[in-house]
Design an enzyme around this catalytic site. Structure first.
Site, PDB file in Angstrom:
ATOM      1  N   ARG A 243      25.542  19.289 -17.502  1.00 52.57           N
ATOM      2  CA  ARG A 243      27.150  19.294 -17.337  1.00 52.57           C
ATOM      3  C   ARG A 243      27.760  19.596 -18.666  1.00 52.57           C
ATOM      4  NH1 ARG A 243      28.000  13.927 -14.601  1.00 52.57           N
ATOM      5  NH2 ARG A 243      26.056  13.573 -15.915  1.00 52.57           N
TER       6      ARG A 243
ATOM      7  N   LYS B 230      10.210  15.576  -7.349  1.00 53.98           N
ATOM      8  CA  LYS B 230      10.418  14.451  -6.083  1.00 53.98           C
ATOM      9  C   LYS B 230      11.526  13.631  -6.386  1.00 53.98           C
ATOM     10  CE  LYS B 230       8.242  10.493  -8.420  1.00 53.98           C
ATOM     11  NZ  LYS B 230       7.253   9.451  -8.313  1.00 53.98           N
TER      12      LYS B 230
ATOM     13  N   ASP C  12       4.105  17.796  -7.592  1.00 55.97           N
ATOM     14  CA  ASP C  12       3.768  16.839  -7.663  1.00 55.97           C
ATOM     15  C   ASP C  12       2.718  16.470  -8.784  1.00 55.97           C
ATOM     16  OD1 ASP C  12       2.058  14.255  -7.327  1.00 55.97           O
ATOM     17  OD2 ASP C  12       2.457  13.879  -5.193  1.00 55.97           O
ATOM     18  N   HIS C  13       3.230  16.093  -9.955  1.00 58.89           N
ATOM     19  CA  HIS C  13       2.443  16.112 -11.291  1.00 58.89           C
ATOM     20  C   HIS C  13       1.216  15.499 -11.170  1.00 58.89           C
ATOM     21  CE1 HIS C  13       4.423  11.962 -12.044  1.00 58.89           C
ATOM     22  NE2 HIS C  13       3.493  11.860 -12.788  1.00 58.89           N
TER      23      HIS C  13
ATOM     24  N   LYS D 167      -3.058  16.958 -12.793  1.00 63.18           N
ATOM     25  CA  LYS D 167      -3.950  16.018 -13.858  1.00 63.18           C
ATOM     26  C   LYS D 167      -5.277  16.893 -13.858  1.00 63.18           C
ATOM     27  CE  LYS D 167      -1.370  11.816 -13.607  1.00 63.18           C
ATOM     28  NZ  LYS D 167      -0.952  11.716 -15.291  1.00 63.18           N
TER      29      LYS D 167
ATOM     30  N   GLU E 254       1.333   0.494 -13.021  1.00 60.79           N
ATOM     31  CA  GLU E 254       1.986   0.710 -14.098  1.00 60.79           C
ATOM     32  C   GLU E 254       2.343  -0.690 -14.742  1.00 60.79           C
ATOM     33  OE1 GLU E 254       5.325   3.531 -13.531  1.00 60.79           O
ATOM     34  OE2 GLU E 254       5.071   3.434 -11.495  1.00 60.79           O
TER      35      GLU E 254
ATOM     36  N   ASP F  66       8.687   6.237  -3.709  1.00 62.87           N
ATOM     37  CA  ASP F  66       8.551   6.754  -5.048  1.00 62.87           C
ATOM     38  C   ASP F  66       7.084   7.417  -5.237  1.00 62.87           C
ATOM     39  OD1 ASP F  66       9.496   7.356  -7.443  1.00 62.87           O
ATOM     40  OD2 ASP F  66       8.442   5.707  -8.295  1.00 62.87           O
TER      41      ASP F  66
ATOM     42  N   HIS G 148       2.437  10.817  -4.302  1.00 62.40           N
ATOM     43  CA  HIS G 148       1.152  10.914  -5.275  1.00 62.40           C
ATOM     44  C   HIS G 148      -0.043  10.260  -4.519  1.00 62.40           C
ATOM     45  CE1 HIS G 148       4.062  11.734  -8.336  1.00 62.40           C
ATOM     46  NE2 HIS G 148       4.582  10.641  -8.512  1.00 62.40           N
TER      47      HIS G 148
ATOM     48  N   LYS H  53       4.834  -1.829  -9.944  1.00 63.96           N
ATOM     49  CA  LYS H  53       5.133  -1.893 -11.362  1.00 63.96           C
ATOM     50  C   LYS H  53       5.172  -3.299 -12.032  1.00 63.96           C
ATOM     51  CE  LYS H  53       8.787   1.699 -11.110  1.00 63.96           C
ATOM     52  NZ  LYS H  53       8.154   2.531 -12.162  1.00 63.96           N
TER      53      LYS H  53
HETATM   54  P1  NAD Z   1      18.417  12.134 -15.742  1.00 65.46           P
HETATM   55  O1  NAD Z   1      19.477  11.491 -15.003  1.00 65.46           O
HETATM   56  O2  NAD Z   1      17.731  11.814 -16.902  1.00 65.46           O
HETATM   57  O3  NAD Z   1      18.894  13.729 -15.963  1.00 65.46           O
HETATM   58  C1  NAD Z   1      19.515  14.321 -14.988  1.00 65.46           C
HETATM   59  C2  NAD Z   1      20.165  15.549 -15.670  1.00 65.46           C
HETATM   60  O4  NAD Z   1      21.259  16.525 -14.546  1.00 65.46           O
HETATM   61  C3  NAD Z   1      20.880  15.583 -16.894  1.00 65.46           C
HETATM   62  O5  NAD Z   1      20.618  16.482 -17.783  1.00 65.46           O
HETATM   63  C4  NAD Z   1      22.221  15.648 -16.410  1.00 65.46           C
HETATM   64  O6  NAD Z   1      23.180  16.301 -17.426  1.00 65.46           O
HETATM   65  C5  NAD Z   1      22.188  16.612 -15.192  1.00 65.46           C
HETATM   66  N1  NAD Z   1      23.633  16.562 -14.377  1.00 65.46           N
HETATM   67  C6  NAD Z   1      23.889  15.453 -13.728  1.00 65.46           C
HETATM   68  N2  NAD Z   1      25.276  15.794 -13.026  1.00 65.46           N
HETATM   69  C7  NAD Z   1      25.309  17.073 -12.960  1.00 65.46           C
HETATM   70  C8  NAD Z   1      26.265  17.913 -12.706  1.00 65.46           C
HETATM   71  N3  NAD Z   1      27.216  17.423 -11.850  1.00 65.46           N
HETATM   72  N4  NAD Z   1      26.096  19.382 -13.040  1.00 65.46           N
HETATM   73  C9  NAD Z   1      25.042  19.601 -13.487  1.00 65.46           C
HETATM   74  N5  NAD Z   1      24.201  18.930 -14.364  1.00 65.46           N
HETATM   75  C10 NAD Z   1      24.148  17.278 -13.863  1.00 65.46           C
HETATM   76  O7  NAD Z   1      17.384  12.458 -14.466  1.00 65.46           O
HETATM   77  P2  NAD Z   1      15.834  12.549 -14.714  1.00 65.46           P
HETATM   78  O8  NAD Z   1      15.134  11.272 -14.612  1.00 65.46           O
HETATM   79  O9  NAD Z   1      15.404  13.686 -15.750  1.00 65.46           O
HETATM   80  O10 NAD Z   1      15.450  13.021 -13.269  1.00 65.46           O
HETATM   81  C11 NAD Z   1      15.620  14.687 -12.943  1.00 65.46           C
HETATM   82  C12 NAD Z   1      14.672  14.877 -11.613  1.00 65.46           C
HETATM   83  O11 NAD Z   1      13.246  14.622 -12.029  1.00 65.46           O
HETATM   84  C13 NAD Z   1      15.178  13.977 -10.412  1.00 65.46           C
HETATM   85  O12 NAD Z   1      15.042  14.758  -9.109  1.00 65.46           O
HETATM   86  C14 NAD Z   1      13.992  12.856 -10.422  1.00 65.46           C
HETATM   87  O13 NAD Z   1      13.818  12.202  -9.240  1.00 65.46           O
HETATM   88  C15 NAD Z   1      12.864  13.851 -10.853  1.00 65.46           C
HETATM   89  N6  NAD Z   1      11.732  12.801 -11.601  1.00 65.46           N
HETATM   90  C16 NAD Z   1      12.027  12.313 -12.795  1.00 65.46           C
HETATM   91  C17 NAD Z   1      11.033  11.702 -13.207  1.00 65.46           C
HETATM   92  C18 NAD Z   1      11.071  11.142 -14.683  1.00 65.46           C
HETATM   93  O14 NAD Z   1      10.104  10.692 -15.159  1.00 65.46           O
HETATM   94  N7  NAD Z   1      12.165  11.030 -15.175  1.00 65.46           N
HETATM   95  C19 NAD Z   1       9.805  11.679 -12.810  1.00 65.46           C
HETATM   96  C20 NAD Z   1       9.611  12.101 -11.565  1.00 65.46           C
HETATM   97  C21 NAD Z   1      10.648  12.826 -11.193  1.00 65.46           C
END
Ligand code: NAD
Length: 491
Positions: free
Chosen positions: A51, A148, A177-178, A182, A216, A235, A240, A340
């Site tokens: 953004r 996911k 699905d990470h 592994k 976890e 989740d 997983h 958790k």
């Molecule tokens: P986050 O909230 O940290 O990041 C979201 C990103 O989206 C940011 O870069 C933000 O700037 C961008 N964003 C938000 N609104 C926006 C908009 N209107 N336009 C453009 N960009 C926009 O989220 P995250 O934790 O990095 O997760 C991202 C995805 O990965 C999600 O689907 C989450 O479910 C999945 N996920 C995350 C993890 C993790 O460990 N963080 C693990 C598994 C899956």
């Protein structure tokens, strides 16, 4: 000598959510390691999209800081080469602005692999895919990776799949699905299908039960908002744990080709015994952590405090007994457990073999423990087979249980590639074997939905458990009332 992986063909990898948590903790370090391994072709680019307005230089400085925070021994020469590949484009998906800049940067590169990675809230999956279509950004060499969670139920997952599927073909969609990336998970396939030893025993005649645990020690951390709308079943179990169950339980696929493997996994999901309301009540336990102690002994807050709510029905722990109604697995329970703020951070699969039919040894030889194969996914990836041997030395026949240790880090002295490193490489190569197909995701939801429905009807709150323990006592009762115990690494 093992074969070195080849670099992929040239690509533009467009990471939506390039400034997010997943991007900086997992994707950037994984891509850096691919650079280090010489696996990124010369003219490949990584285009972060998010953004806020940032210049390429701002983003590179930010990425450098994050990579150095996660990669302790980074090579500065490789890092500076890697940073030059990074570009930044500001697109606001909710306001539908900024797409022209993305069009601009991608223009003239229609012949290279164009990979979109949606590391953003799932609410944006549909709008981003639609916009990519509208702005003609999808080329024949395009693909999309989604994180996911895919939906919150079978019907919402079908809707997400439908929306993405209206723009991308199934063979262009990579549902990550990470856990499947592994090292040990893949080794499970090698153990099963590259050895003659295990497969004849891999059935209800020789296996008593199977445990799959993903524990976890952390709480919800910065993801409280998401977590409270999801819970542990959605989740962790829907994706997983069920994916691991599939790899343990599937029939030998015809080959490692993506659809051969995915066809077999799908059959397992379809053979899961559906949970009717009484079986949900009997065979599932949900819990929520209360204040307690962390693994290092410090005090930690409870879930409600962490999510800043007065009340919440969201489960942070699930234990469940799953059964597979087919010839191979009839009568073999699969005990699943995740949570958790548990006592230890451990993900593992335990294959518990049956007791000996008859012992020829005297009682003085000691108890004969049934064999166990323990496949550890984290923290220290490895495989141990617990076997009985004679205690060495004089003193008569005394039996002792010892682990045959196949711990990879020690055996092979190699750095473990993170799951994301491997999966990004597979995706760029177009190999879908370790990614979930649409029908798999929906079949997994078909088993999960009745559990969610029954939990919603049942007004009793999740059982409290003290942070730093192994979850509610009901989870112990779930397995112990059947004469079994959760595996503890005692060797
Ligand atoms: P986050 O909230 O940290 O990041 C979201 C990103 O989206 C940011 O870069 C933000 O700037 C961008 N964003 C938000 N609104 C926006 C908009 N209107 N336009 C453009 N960009 C926009 O989220 P995250 O934790 O990095 O997760 C991202 C995805 O990965 C999600 O689907 C989450 O479910 C999945 N996920 C995350 C993890 C993790 O460990 N963080 C693990 C598994 C899956």
């Amino acid at each position: 000598m093992s074969a070195r992986p080849e670099p992929t063909e040239c690509f533009d990898l467009v990471v939506f959510g390039g400034t997010g948590d997943l991007a900086h903790r997992k994707l950037l370090p994984a891509l850096y390691h691919r650079e280090l391994g010489g696996l990124i072709p010369e003219h490949a680019r990584i285009i972060a999209v998010s953004r806020r307005p940032l210049s390429d230089a701002d983003y590179r400085a930010w990425a450098q800081e994050k990579i150095l925070a996660h990669v302790t021994d980074a090579c500065h020469k490789v890092l500076s080469r890697f940073l030059q590949r990074l570009h930044y484009i500001s697109v606001n998906v909710s306001e539908d602005t900024g797409w022209q800049s993305l069009e601009q940067i991608l223009k003239g590169r229609e012949d290279v692999c164009r990979a979109f990675y949606l590391s953003v809230s799932p609410d944006f999956f549909g709008p981003i895919c639609q916009a990519l279509g509208t702005h003609n950004l999808i080329t024949p060499k395009s693909r999309v990776t989604i994180e996911k969670p895919i939906g919150k139920s079978g019907s919402t997952a079908a809707h997400v799949n439908e929306t993405i599927g209206s723009v991308f073909k199934e063979e262009q969609i990579f549902r990550i699905d990470h856990y499947l990336g592994k090292e040990t998970v893949q080794n499970l396939m090698a153990l099963r299908f590259a050895n003659v030893l295990f497969e004849p025993l891999w059935n209800s005649s020789y296996i008593d039960h199977i445990q799959i645990t993903a524990a976890e020690t952390l709480g919800v951390e910065s993801r409280a908002g998401y977590y409270d709308t999801a819970g542990a079943l959605r989740d962790m179990v829907q994706n997983h744990l069920l994916q691991l169950l599939c790899l343990v339980a599937m029939e030998p696929p015809e080959s490692m080709a993506a659809d051969s493997v995915r066809d077999e996994k799908l059959k397992v999901l379809k053979a899961l015994k559906p949970m009717d309301p009484p079986s949900v009540m009997r065979n599932t336990v949900r819990g929520q952590y209360r204040a307690g102690a962390s693994s290092d002994g410090g005090a930690v807050s409870g879930y409600l405090e962490d999510v800043q709510l007065q009340a919440s029905q969201t489960e942070t722990f699930v234990a469940a007994k799953a059964e597979i109604a087919n010839w191979r697995w009839a009568g073999v329970p699969f005990y699943l457990r995740t949570g958790k703020r548990l006592a230890e951070r451990i993900s593992e699969i335990v294959i518990q073999f049956r007791e000996l039919p008859h012992s020829i040894f005297k009682e003085s030889a000691g108890r004969i423990a049934a064999n166990k194969l323990v496949i550890r996914l984290q923290p220290d990836e490895g495989v141990k087979m617990q076997v009985m041997i004679k205690d060495p030395g004089p003193g008569g026949m005394r039996l002792r249980e010892v682990p045959l240790d196949m711990t990879f880090a020690e055996a092979f002295q190699v750095r473990h590639a993170d799951a994301y490193e491997r999966l990004l490489g597979d995706m760029l190569r177009g190999n879908q074997t370790l990614f979930m197909r649409r029908d798999e995701v929906e079949a997994a939801w078909a088993w999960i939905d009745p559990i969610l429905e029954q939990w919603a009807k049942d007004r009793t709150p999740p059982k409290g458990y003290t942070a730093g323990t192994w979850g509610p006592s009901a989870a112990i009762a779930l397995i112990e009332r059947e004469g079994r115990t959760w595996h503890e690494d005692t060797l």
